[in-house]
Motif scaffolding. Sequence first.
Motif, PDB file in Angstrom:
ATOM      1  N   PHE A   1     -16.848 -18.503  51.777  1.00  0.00           N
ATOM      2  CA  PHE A   1     -15.742 -18.482  50.821  1.00  0.00           C
ATOM      3  C   PHE A   1     -14.744 -19.555  51.224  1.00  0.00           C
ATOM      4  CE2 PHE A   1     -17.378 -14.173  50.634  1.00  0.00           C
ATOM      5  CZ  PHE A   1     -17.420 -13.936  49.270  1.00  0.00           C
TER       6      PHE A   1
ATOM      7  N   LEU B   1     -11.169 -20.073  51.180  1.00  0.00           N
ATOM      8  CA  LEU B   1      -9.944 -19.312  50.990  1.00  0.00           C
ATOM      9  C   LEU B   1      -8.733 -20.127  51.412  1.00  0.00           C
ATOM     10  CD1 LEU B   1     -11.064 -15.894  52.522  1.00  0.00           C
ATOM     11  CD2 LEU B   1     -11.016 -16.535  50.110  1.00  0.00           C
TER      12      LEU B   1
ATOM     13  N   VAL C   1      -5.037 -16.277  48.372  1.00  0.00           N
ATOM     14  CA  VAL C   1      -5.021 -14.859  48.720  1.00  0.00           C
ATOM     15  C   VAL C   1      -3.757 -14.206  48.168  1.00  0.00           C
ATOM     16  CG1 VAL C   1      -4.926 -13.218  50.637  1.00  0.00           C
ATOM     17  CG2 VAL C   1      -6.465 -15.172  50.764  1.00  0.00           C
TER      18      VAL C   1
ATOM     19  N   SER D   1      -4.242 -13.723  44.492  1.00  0.00           N
ATOM     20  CA  SER D   1      -5.206 -12.667  44.197  1.00  0.00           C
ATOM     21  C   SER D   1      -4.608 -11.282  44.379  1.00  0.00           C
ATOM     22  CB  SER D   1      -6.436 -12.794  45.106  1.00  0.00           C
ATOM     23  OG  SER D   1      -7.124 -13.979  44.841  1.00  0.00           O
TER      24      SER D   1
ATOM     25  N   ILE E   1     -10.505 -10.251  47.336  1.00  0.00           N
ATOM     26  CA  ILE E   1     -10.698 -11.704  47.447  1.00  0.00           C
ATOM     27  C   ILE E   1     -12.161 -12.123  47.394  1.00  0.00           C
ATOM     28  CG2 ILE E   1      -8.525 -12.058  48.664  1.00  0.00           C
ATOM     29  CD1 ILE E   1     -10.051 -12.310  51.265  1.00  0.00           C
ATOM     30  N   THR E   2     -13.097 -11.221  47.751  1.00  0.00           N
ATOM     31  CA  THR E   2     -14.517 -11.592  47.716  1.00  0.00           C
ATOM     32  C   THR E   2     -15.241 -11.041  46.499  1.00  0.00           C
ATOM     33  OG1 THR E   2     -15.256  -9.663  48.976  1.00  0.00           O
ATOM     34  CG2 THR E   2     -14.633 -11.628  50.236  1.00  0.00           C
TER      35      THR E   2
END
Length: 104
Positions: free
Chosen positions: A10, A12, A17, A20, A50-51
């Motif tokens: 990912f 990020l 974050v 999100s 987040i995933t």
Amino acid sequence: MRCVIARFPFDLTKDGVLASMKGIKPEPVTGESAIIGRRTYPVKQVGAVITRQDRRDFSAAEVTRALTALGFTCRPAAAPAEVPVRGLTPVQRASVMLGTTVGV
């Protein structure tokens, strides 16, 4: 930053974050937690958001490692409070040993 969570890479960012998690209501913290903005979230909730993966697919340690690398504050699970065993009845002592504090 490139992070691997549940064997998937990912990309990020701290801003990503934050974006999100904006508008997400924090669940009660029972284990490890992360401070995002002014709120404290369970790391498993953050990882799921987040995933977009199921919480069973990754560990709290993976998410904690990624969030710490991004600059977020992460806290370990709180230790359970100890109850003095001396002076308790046998039933109360067994209750404490089982993790229940009813009648103590």
